[in-house]
Design an enzyme around this catalytic site. Structure first.
Site, PDB file in Angstrom:
ATOM      1  N   ALA A 163       0.879  -1.329   0.144  1.00  0.00           N
ATOM      2  CA  ALA A 163      -0.078  -0.009   0.086  1.00  0.00           C
ATOM      3  C   ALA A 163       0.947   1.131   0.091  1.00  0.00           C
ATOM      4  O   ALA A 163       1.643   1.391   0.953  1.00  0.00           O
ATOM      5  CB  ALA A 163      -0.909  -0.200   1.209  1.00  0.00           C
TER       6      ALA A 163
ATOM      7  N   ASN B  27       1.885  -4.640  -9.583  1.00  0.00           N
ATOM      8  CA  ASN B  27       1.712  -3.573 -10.748  1.00  0.00           C
ATOM      9  C   ASN B  27       1.713  -4.559 -11.879  1.00  0.00           C
ATOM     10  O   ASN B  27       0.934  -4.294 -13.085  1.00  0.00           O
ATOM     11  CB  ASN B  27       2.667  -2.685 -10.873  1.00  0.00           C
ATOM     12  CG  ASN B  27       2.630  -1.712  -9.482  1.00  0.00           C
ATOM     13  OD1 ASN B  27       1.397  -1.489  -8.989  1.00  0.00           O
ATOM     14  ND2 ASN B  27       3.631  -0.834  -9.322  1.00  0.00           N
TER      15      ASN B  27
ATOM     16  N   GLU C 123      11.555  -7.776  -5.008  1.00  0.00           N
ATOM     17  CA  GLU C 123      11.002  -7.205  -3.741  1.00  0.00           C
ATOM     18  C   GLU C 123      10.580  -8.459  -2.889  1.00  0.00           C
ATOM     19  O   GLU C 123       9.503  -7.903  -1.846  1.00  0.00           O
ATOM     20  CB  GLU C 123       9.693  -6.311  -4.109  1.00  0.00           C
ATOM     21  CG  GLU C 123      10.395  -4.789  -4.756  1.00  0.00           C
ATOM     22  CD  GLU C 123       9.209  -3.827  -4.891  1.00  0.00           C
ATOM     23  OE1 GLU C 123       9.507  -2.516  -4.755  1.00  0.00           O
ATOM     24  OE2 GLU C 123       7.964  -4.032  -4.762  1.00  0.00           O
TER      25      GLU C 123
ATOM     26  N   ASN D  55      16.175  -2.110 -16.312  1.00  0.00           N
ATOM     27  CA  ASN D  55      16.341  -0.702 -16.905  1.00  0.00           C
ATOM     28  C   ASN D  55      17.995  -0.383 -16.828  1.00  0.00           C
ATOM     29  O   ASN D  55      18.494  -1.341 -16.502  1.00  0.00           O
ATOM     30  CB  ASN D  55      15.515   0.310 -16.157  1.00  0.00           C
ATOM     31  CG  ASN D  55      15.890   0.280 -14.545  1.00  0.00           C
ATOM     32  OD1 ASN D  55      17.048   0.054 -14.208  1.00  0.00           O
ATOM     33  ND2 ASN D  55      14.989   1.209 -14.075  1.00  0.00           N
TER      34      ASN D  55
ATOM     35  N   SER E 111      12.119   6.512 -22.537  1.00  0.00           N
ATOM     36  CA  SER E 111      11.342   6.850 -23.773  1.00  0.00           C
ATOM     37  C   SER E 111      12.105   6.378 -25.083  1.00  0.00           C
ATOM     38  O   SER E 111      11.319   6.308 -26.079  1.00  0.00           O
ATOM     39  CB  SER E 111      11.270   8.473 -23.939  1.00  0.00           C
ATOM     40  OG  SER E 111      12.450   8.850 -23.915  1.00  0.00           O
TER      41      SER E 111
ATOM     42  N   ALA F  57       5.604   2.960 -12.726  1.00  0.00           N
ATOM     43  CA  ALA F  57       4.985   1.896 -13.189  1.00  0.00           C
ATOM     44  C   ALA F  57       5.196   1.692 -14.698  1.00  0.00           C
ATOM     45  O   ALA F  57       4.418   0.888 -15.173  1.00  0.00           O
ATOM     46  CB  ALA F  57       3.609   1.746 -12.745  1.00  0.00           C
ATOM     47  N   ALA F  58       5.944   2.402 -15.338  1.00  0.00           N
ATOM     48  CA  ALA F  58       6.158   2.403 -16.846  1.00  0.00           C
ATOM     49  C   ALA F  58       6.869   0.947 -16.915  1.00  0.00           C
ATOM     50  O   ALA F  58       6.313   0.067 -17.900  1.00  0.00           O
ATOM     51  CB  ALA F  58       6.985   3.291 -17.421  1.00  0.00           C
ATOM     52  N   GLY F  59       7.691   0.612 -16.316  1.00  0.00           N
ATOM     53  CA  GLY F  59       8.633  -0.240 -16.317  1.00  0.00           C
ATOM     54  C   GLY F  59       7.565  -1.664 -16.109  1.00  0.00           C
ATOM     55  O   GLY F  59       7.594  -2.674 -16.557  1.00  0.00           O
ATOM     56  N   ASP F  60       7.008  -1.614 -14.933  1.00  0.00           N
ATOM     57  CA  ASP F  60       6.025  -2.822 -14.594  1.00  0.00           C
ATOM     58  C   ASP F  60       4.943  -2.875 -15.496  1.00  0.00           C
ATOM     59  O   ASP F  60       4.435  -4.161 -15.985  1.00  0.00           O
ATOM     60  CB  ASP F  60       5.366  -2.243 -13.266  1.00  0.00           C
ATOM     61  CG  ASP F  60       6.125  -2.150 -11.846  1.00  0.00           C
ATOM     62  OD1 ASP F  60       7.326  -2.945 -12.129  1.00  0.00           O
ATOM     63  OD2 ASP F  60       5.770  -1.586 -11.075  1.00  0.00           O
TER      64      ASP F  60
ATOM     65  N   ALA G   9       0.612   3.973 -20.005  1.00  0.00           N
ATOM     66  CA  ALA G   9       0.611   4.235 -18.690  1.00  0.00           C
ATOM     67  C   ALA G   9       1.457   5.609 -18.450  1.00  0.00           C
ATOM     68  O   ALA G   9       0.978   6.222 -17.419  1.00  0.00           O
ATOM     69  CB  ALA G   9       1.225   3.010 -18.164  1.00  0.00           C
TER      70      ALA G   9
HETATM   71  P1  ADP Z   1      11.598   1.654 -15.473  1.00  0.00           P
HETATM   72  O1  ADP Z   1      10.215   2.377 -15.298  1.00  0.00           O
HETATM   73  O2  ADP Z   1      11.578   0.336 -14.756  1.00  0.00           O
HETATM   74  O3  ADP Z   1      12.775   2.649 -14.991  1.00  0.00           O
HETATM   75  P2  ADP Z   1      12.002   2.569 -17.980  1.00  0.00           P
HETATM   76  O4  ADP Z   1      11.816   3.952 -17.654  1.00  0.00           O
HETATM   77  O5  ADP Z   1      12.938   1.981 -18.858  1.00  0.00           O
HETATM   78  O6  ADP Z   1      11.596   1.516 -17.075  1.00  0.00           O
HETATM   79  O7  ADP Z   1      10.735   2.449 -18.913  1.00  0.00           O
HETATM   80  C1  ADP Z   1      10.105   1.057 -19.512  1.00  0.00           C
HETATM   81  C2  ADP Z   1       9.319   1.058 -20.734  1.00  0.00           C
HETATM   82  O8  ADP Z   1       8.064   2.279 -20.542  1.00  0.00           O
HETATM   83  C3  ADP Z   1      10.249   1.775 -21.915  1.00  0.00           C
HETATM   84  O9  ADP Z   1      10.846   0.688 -22.575  1.00  0.00           O
HETATM   85  C4  ADP Z   1       9.034   2.168 -22.755  1.00  0.00           C
HETATM   86  O10 ADP Z   1       8.512   1.395 -23.392  1.00  0.00           O
HETATM   87  C5  ADP Z   1       8.143   2.957 -21.652  1.00  0.00           C
HETATM   88  N1  ADP Z   1       8.257   4.243 -21.625  1.00  0.00           N
HETATM   89  C6  ADP Z   1       8.984   4.782 -20.466  1.00  0.00           C
HETATM   90  N2  ADP Z   1       9.158   6.165 -20.491  1.00  0.00           N
HETATM   91  C7  ADP Z   1       8.635   6.500 -21.548  1.00  0.00           C
HETATM   92  C8  ADP Z   1       8.077   7.856 -22.223  1.00  0.00           C
HETATM   93  N3  ADP Z   1       8.451   8.776 -21.614  1.00  0.00           N
HETATM   94  N4  ADP Z   1       7.293   7.651 -23.478  1.00  0.00           N
HETATM   95  C9  ADP Z   1       6.805   6.430 -23.921  1.00  0.00           C
HETATM   96  N5  ADP Z   1       7.190   5.472 -23.240  1.00  0.00           N
HETATM   97  C10 ADP Z   1       8.037   5.392 -22.219  1.00  0.00           C
END
Ligand code: ADP
Length: 305
Positions: free
Chosen positions: A14, A45, A142, A186, A225, A251-254, A284
């Site tokens: 949480a 996530n 984790e 990453n 990106s 949560a981009a990576g998740d 996301a």
């Molecule tokens: P983490 O969140 O684990 O650090 P990243 O930052 O490398 O991972 O992002 C994971 C994935 O999320 C990328 O490979 C891409 O697909 C997407 N992503 C992250 N940031 C962006 C962004 N600014 N624009 C578009 N896609 C993004």
């Protein structure tokens, strides 16, 4: 026909989030605002991203025997996840992350793993059949490391593919890496694991080679990106992401990891699975927060039209 099920083993937290003008110094109290509780944890996530994007998924995890644990479990179920292996841990509190966000959008985080610490090898053993029935096992870092290693061994014994998202960043023993089929660090995590700073594509290729040399067939280094460096058996290529207006990259990576699993279990090749995962993660990052930002399948399909 084989049932193509995914099993995720990982954390549930949480997240208690509070915005402050600046971080408190030792002994200081800072009045902030916009306090909220959000459901998080990398395992949860990623499970949500897989469930919403259409995977047949079971989640091995634990909540505390408290109210928030019960509501998290209900929410996971609403996200298309088989939560039978998400048992409340008697006497434990649900995992908690206390997150301060400052005016620059930076954060500081303290975590009490709580019930996540009860995802032990003995607990995992109750769900051996779930791992055996799955075609892929997705994990992060984790959960207790001895459980992650035990789960990777169990998966190998049952010909279940092992996918490791090695987050948060740390070094890992070879005895774990040798059991991994696909790894998705990453840039920070890739550097921790390999000692190579990911400054450009050539460096990504070198880092990937270090991981191939440990016995990992597929290396996917996420580059924010820019997309990902995808290396299969030593042949690497940049697979660019989608250009969107990012609101926050929480949560981009998740989201990428969960959606990647869905696409692979549907039988897509790696390039096309990465493209699907890029689309999910791009959606996301255009929305605030962790789990609320994770898209459903119809949204991903519409994005890819
Ligand atoms: P983490 O969140 O684990 O650090 P990243 O930052 O490398 O991972 O992002 C994971 C994935 O999320 C990328 O490979 C891409 O697909 C997407 N992503 C992250 N940031 C962006 C962004 N600014 N624009 C578009 N896609 C993004």
């Amino acid at each position: 026909m084989a049932i193509k099920q995914l099993v995720v083993l990982g954390s549930i937290n949480a997240d208690h989030i509070l915005n402050l003008k600046h971080f408190p110094r030792p002994g200081e109290t800072v009045i902030g605002g916009n306090y909220r509780v959000a459901f998080g944890g990398k395992g949860a996530n990623q499970a949500v991203a897989a469930g919403r994007s259409g995977a047949d998924i079971a989640f091995i995890a634990r909540v505390g025997d408290d109210d928030i644990g019960a509501s998290i479990r209900r929410q996971l179920q609403a996200d298309n996840i088989d939560v039978r292996p998400v048992e409340p841990s008697a006497g434990a509190a649900t995992g908690v992350a206390l997150i301060f966000v400052n005016a620059e959008g930076e954060n500081v985080i303290g975590i009490d793993p709580g019930a996540n610490a009860a995802v032990t090898p003995a607990y995992l053993a109750r769900y051996e059949q779930v791992v055996a029935n799955a075609s892929a096992l997705l994990m992060q870092l984790e959960s207790p490391l001895d459980t992650v290693i035990a789960a990777a061994r169990l998966a190998r014994d049952h010909q279940t593919r092992v996918i490791l998202n090695p987050a948060p960043a740390r070094q890992l023993p070879d005895e774990l890496l040798v059991l991994v089929d696909i790894i998705t660090p990453n840039e920070t995590e890739a550097e921790q694991l390999t000692g190579v700073t990911i400054s450009d594509d050539a460096a990504a290729a070198r880092a990937a080679q270090v991981l191939h040399d440990k016995g990992i067939t597929t290396v996917i280094i996420t580059l924010g990106s820019r997309g990902v460096w995808l290396s299969e058996g030593g042949n690497g290529v940049l697979v660019p992401g989608f250009k969107v207006r990012a609101v926050d990259t929480i949560a981009a990576g998740d989201t990428f990891n969960g959606a990647l699993m869905t696409a692979l279990l549907e039988g897509r090749d790696m390039r096309s699975a990465v493209r699907f995962a890029h689309a999910a993660a791009a959606i996301a990052v255009t929305r605030p927060g962790a789990q609320p930002s994770i898209p459903w399948r119809d949204e991903i399909d519409a994005f890819l039209q």
